[in-house]
Scaffold this motif. Structure first.
Motif, PDB file in Angstrom:
ATOM      1  N   VAL A 359      -1.988 -54.366  23.952  1.00 38.02           N
ATOM      2  CA  VAL A 359      -2.780 -55.216  24.972  1.00 38.02           C
ATOM      3  C   VAL A 359      -3.096 -56.421  24.863  1.00 38.02           C
ATOM      4  O   VAL A 359      -2.926 -57.512  25.745  1.00 38.02           O
ATOM      5  CB  VAL A 359      -4.290 -54.156  25.243  1.00 38.02           C
ATOM      6  N   LEU A 360      -3.849 -56.840  23.874  1.00 34.74           N
ATOM      7  CA  LEU A 360      -4.183 -58.203  23.357  1.00 34.74           C
ATOM      8  C   LEU A 360      -2.970 -59.298  23.359  1.00 34.74           C
ATOM      9  O   LEU A 360      -3.445 -60.459  23.736  1.00 34.74           O
ATOM     10  CB  LEU A 360      -4.946 -58.284  21.886  1.00 34.74           C
ATOM     11  N   SER A 361      -1.813 -58.829  22.843  1.00 37.74           N
ATOM     12  CA  SER A 361      -0.776 -59.942  22.567  1.00 37.74           C
ATOM     13  C   SER A 361       0.242 -59.876  23.886  1.00 37.74           C
ATOM     14  O   SER A 361       1.011 -60.694  23.907  1.00 37.74           O
ATOM     15  CB  SER A 361      -0.059 -59.914  21.440  1.00 37.74           C
ATOM     16  N   ALA A 362       0.216 -58.626  24.530  1.00 38.50           N
ATOM     17  CA  ALA A 362       1.287 -58.686  25.649  1.00 38.50           C
ATOM     18  C   ALA A 362       0.689 -58.252  27.097  1.00 38.50           C
ATOM     19  O   ALA A 362       0.690 -59.084  27.977  1.00 38.50           O
ATOM     20  CB  ALA A 362       2.329 -57.563  25.268  1.00 38.50           C
ATOM     21  N   GLY A 363       0.029 -57.332  27.258  1.00 38.93           N
ATOM     22  CA  GLY A 363      -0.600 -56.956  28.393  1.00 38.93           C
ATOM     23  C   GLY A 363      -1.453 -57.838  28.990  1.00 38.93           C
ATOM     24  O   GLY A 363      -1.362 -58.181  30.206  1.00 38.93           O
ATOM     25  N   SER A 366      -0.232 -61.281  29.907  1.00 35.84           N
ATOM     26  CA  SER A 366       0.452 -61.176  31.233  1.00 35.84           C
ATOM     27  C   SER A 366      -0.151 -61.190  32.577  1.00 35.84           C
ATOM     28  O   SER A 366      -0.153 -61.847  33.467  1.00 35.84           O
ATOM     29  CB  SER A 366       1.592 -60.018  30.924  1.00 35.84           C
ATOM     30  N   LEU A 367      -1.269 -60.238  32.322  1.00 37.58           N
ATOM     31  CA  LEU A 367      -1.965 -59.992  33.623  1.00 37.58           C
ATOM     32  C   LEU A 367      -2.673 -61.460  33.926  1.00 37.58           C
ATOM     33  O   LEU A 367      -3.084 -61.836  34.944  1.00 37.58           O
ATOM     34  CB  LEU A 367      -3.019 -59.041  33.291  1.00 37.58           C
ATOM     35  N   GLU A 368      -3.346 -62.008  32.886  1.00 37.85           N
ATOM     36  CA  GLU A 368      -4.064 -63.397  33.161  1.00 37.85           C
ATOM     37  C   GLU A 368      -3.176 -64.569  33.734  1.00 37.85           C
ATOM     38  O   GLU A 368      -3.717 -65.113  34.568  1.00 37.85           O
ATOM     39  CB  GLU A 368      -4.677 -63.912  31.724  1.00 37.85           C
ATOM     40  N   ALA A 384       2.285 -56.714  33.670  1.00 41.17           N
ATOM     41  CA  ALA A 384       1.363 -56.384  32.329  1.00 41.17           C
ATOM     42  C   ALA A 384       1.942 -55.065  31.893  1.00 41.17           C
ATOM     43  O   ALA A 384       1.939 -54.905  30.694  1.00 41.17           O
ATOM     44  CB  ALA A 384       0.046 -56.426  32.760  1.00 41.17           C
ATOM     45  N   LEU A 385       1.980 -54.144  32.992  1.00 50.57           N
ATOM     46  CA  LEU A 385       2.661 -52.836  32.396  1.00 50.57           C
ATOM     47  C   LEU A 385       3.851 -52.895  31.734  1.00 50.57           C
ATOM     48  O   LEU A 385       4.116 -52.280  30.507  1.00 50.57           O
ATOM     49  CB  LEU A 385       2.807 -51.782  33.729  1.00 50.57           C
ATOM     50  N   LEU A 386       4.738 -53.725  32.234  1.00 49.63           N
ATOM     51  CA  LEU A 386       6.154 -53.802  31.563  1.00 49.63           C
ATOM     52  C   LEU A 386       6.237 -54.577  30.273  1.00 49.63           C
ATOM     53  O   LEU A 386       6.957 -54.296  29.090  1.00 49.63           O
ATOM     54  CB  LEU A 386       7.042 -54.801  32.456  1.00 49.63           C
ATOM     55  N   ALA A 391       5.952 -53.807  24.065  1.00 55.00           N
ATOM     56  CA  ALA A 391       5.344 -54.211  22.737  1.00 55.00           C
ATOM     57  C   ALA A 391       4.990 -52.698  21.987  1.00 55.00           C
ATOM     58  O   ALA A 391       4.345 -53.215  20.849  1.00 55.00           O
ATOM     59  CB  ALA A 391       4.128 -55.050  23.006  1.00 55.00           C
ATOM     60  N   MET A 392       5.398 -51.813  22.553  1.00 54.32           N
ATOM     61  CA  MET A 392       4.899 -50.623  21.627  1.00 54.32           C
ATOM     62  C   MET A 392       6.047 -49.415  22.016  1.00 54.32           C
ATOM     63  O   MET A 392       6.851 -49.615  22.997  1.00 54.32           O
ATOM     64  CB  MET A 392       3.506 -50.113  22.227  1.00 54.32           C
ATOM     65  N   VAL A 393       6.027 -48.427  21.181  1.00 50.26           N
ATOM     66  CA  VAL A 393       6.802 -47.207  21.372  1.00 50.26           C
ATOM     67  C   VAL A 393       6.042 -46.141  22.321  1.00 50.26           C
ATOM     68  O   VAL A 393       5.002 -45.791  22.004  1.00 50.26           O
ATOM     69  CB  VAL A 393       7.168 -46.577  20.185  1.00 50.26           C
ATOM     70  N   ASP A 394       6.380 -46.345  23.612  1.00 50.43           N
ATOM     71  CA  ASP A 394       5.772 -45.333  24.346  1.00 50.43           C
ATOM     72  C   ASP A 394       6.058 -43.840  24.436  1.00 50.43           C
ATOM     73  O   ASP A 394       7.323 -43.552  24.699  1.00 50.43           O
ATOM     74  CB  ASP A 394       6.166 -45.619  25.891  1.00 50.43           C
ATOM     75  N   THR A 395       5.161 -42.949  23.951  1.00 51.32           N
ATOM     76  CA  THR A 395       5.624 -41.612  23.242  1.00 51.32           C
ATOM     77  C   THR A 395       5.793 -40.686  24.575  1.00 51.32           C
ATOM     78  O   THR A 395       6.338 -39.873  24.581  1.00 51.32           O
ATOM     79  CB  THR A 395       4.406 -40.878  22.569  1.00 51.32           C
ATOM     80  N   ASN A 396       5.074 -41.099  25.764  1.00 52.99           N
ATOM     81  CA  ASN A 396       5.649 -40.551  26.981  1.00 52.99           C
ATOM     82  C   ASN A 396       7.086 -40.661  27.416  1.00 52.99           C
ATOM     83  O   ASN A 396       7.814 -39.955  27.853  1.00 52.99           O
ATOM     84  CB  ASN A 396       4.857 -40.944  28.145  1.00 52.99           C
TER      85      ASN A 396
END
Length: 465
Positions: A359-363, A366-368, A384-386, A391-396
């Motif tokens: 969130v802090l370094s990617a999302g 990007s949104l801002e 921002a979602l992309l 930036a993480m492993v999405d377990t879903n």
């Protein structure tokens, strides 16, 4: 004097009687100048605070609530403000003067409505001065006098007889102000968090996820399921904030343990609202912790995302080891446990323990960046979602495919963002179609998009509308 009822306190600089008399004289001179200039009645708003301390963070907070109530009420009654001045930082107490385009008696009636609305109103002193420099009294309008802060009797009688000591009055004042400040902060955070959840589901198109256009890779839910779920979670969001506020003086982990217990009931409340559909299980964890962190912090820290997420990290320190230690193939029952056991994937727990770097370094950047460019919430939010997904492993994503596929998806999204960090709506639709065809859904990233929206709204204030 030291009175500390909560995260705000009533400590401040003591003032003398000459200080107060000088302040009163300056106020009268300003009132006269404004009456001469505008030939309209005015409202002079200050605080009823006993003792030598007339201003503090807590007193100022109460004053700001009064200002907001007054401005909203004047607006609701279509009364124009011709002039307004305020000084919230004066040691002699915060004050505001408004020149309003209405009859003095009408203004006094509205001010009395605010003063009599609740316990906080008892601390408001809203004088109305007519065009003849005369103060409009309650008795002229047939209204009762002010009641005593302590016993509820006539305030004038108690003041005249000194029925209550200054420490009694100070403690009651701190209690009322703290209660009002906590309630206001709680409502602000819970509304903003609910708004963030709704912005997340409304962002369109979102590859593989429920949005305004379609249900993504999901057959058991749609946008209305998410709306129902969000509404059911509002009491939970309030409770998370108050858990943080009521435990701010304790170790961060204590707050988290209480939040986790409340989260179990929130899961049930969500499932009841959605008829058994799991819409927000991940968000209950992540956004609930953020709301708890906000409760632990004073409002001035809410505009600093890194400070908020540092508090989240402190609250959840050690959670991965605590939740996953001792796992075996036989005891691993959930998808998250199996992913950790087989691949060392820590999921949202690992993210939260590190302060949500996705969130802090990617999302959030990007949104801002997207909003500052003038892009729509759809394009900026989807970007921002992309960015979060890379930036993480999405377990879903892993649970709907496998580790290799999740890595391939992240790689392809990163290549897409390298070409254009804010893909066009057409490109997003093509990605959405591909995800739906492959039944992929980055639900973990969507949960953190909600957190991203929440932090953005808090850090950008009035500029985010």
């Amino acid at each position: 004097m030291t009175i500390n009822k909560g995260i705000y306190d009533i400590n401040g600089t003591e003032v003398t009687l000459p200080d107060m008399l000088g302040c009163r004289e300056r106020r009268v001179l300003m009132q006269q100048e404004l009456l001469t200039r505008y030939h309209k009645p005015l409202i002079s708003f200050s605080m009823n605070i006993a003792g030598p301390v007339k201003n503090s963070r807590l007193i100022k907070k109460g004053f700001e609530l009064g200002m907001e109530n007054l401005r909203l009420l004047l607006s609701a009654h279509h009364i124009d403000i011709l002039y307004m001045t305020e000084n919230k930082d004066a040691a002699t107490g915060p004050e505001m003067i408004i020149v309003a385009d209405a009859e003095a008696e009408r203004l006094k009636t509205l001010c009395c409505m605010i003063e009599d609305k609740d316990r906080l109103g008892r601390l408001f002193d809203m004088d109305v001065i007519d065009c003849n420099s005369s103060k409009v009294s309650r008795t002229e309008l047939g209204l009762p006098g002010r009641s005593c802060l302590i016993c509820g009797g006539p305030a004038a009688d108690c003041a005249r007889s000194r029925a209550h000591s200054v420490p009694e009055l100070q403690n009651k004042t701190a209690e009322i102000l703290s209660e009002a400040a906590d309630l206001y902060d709680c409502e602000k955070v819970s509304r903003t968090a609910a708004r963030a959840l709704l912005y997340e589901v409304c962002t369109t198109p979102k590859p593989g996820l429920v949005d305004r256009a379609n249900t993504g890779s999901h057959e058991d839910m749609d946008i209305y399921t998410f709306i129902d779920s969000t509404v059911s979670l509002i009491p939970y969001l309030r409770d998370c904030f108050m858990i943080g506020r009521n435990s701010f003086h304790e170790a961060p982990r204590e707050t988290f343990l209480r939040l986790r217990k409340r989260g179990i009931t929130a899961d049930r409340e969500m499932l009841i609202a959605t008829c058994g559909v799991n819409t927000h299980k991940g968000a209950i964890f992540s956004i609930g912790i953020v709301c708890g962190a906000l409760g632990r912090l004073p409002e001035k820290a809410w505009s600093d995302p890194s400070r908020i997420l540092s508090e989240c990290a402190a609250m959840t320190a050690g959670i991965v080891e605590q939740d996953f230690s001792g796992l075996t193939g036989e005891t691993a029952r959930t998808a998250g446990q199996r992913l950790y056991l087989n691949y060392g994937i820590t999921g949202v727990r690992g993210q939260m323990e590190k302060g949500l770097p996705a969130v802090l370094s990617a999302g959030l950047p990007s949104l801002e960046g997207g909003i500052s460019r003038g892009l729509s919430w759809d394009r900026a939010g989807a970007a921002a979602l992309l960015a979060i997904t890379t930036a993480m492993v999405d377990t879903n994503l892993v649970s709907r495919s496998d580790v290799k596929t999740e890595e391939e998806v992240r790689r392809s999204i990163r290549e897409l963002l390298d070409k254009d960090p804010y893909p066009s709506i057409e490109e997003l639709k093509r990605l959405d179609d591909d995800f739906i065809r492959r039944r992929l859904s980055p639900g973990g990233s969507a949960d953190l998009l909600s957190v991203t929206y929440l932090l953005y709204f808090l850090s950008h204030g009035a500029d985010n509308n």
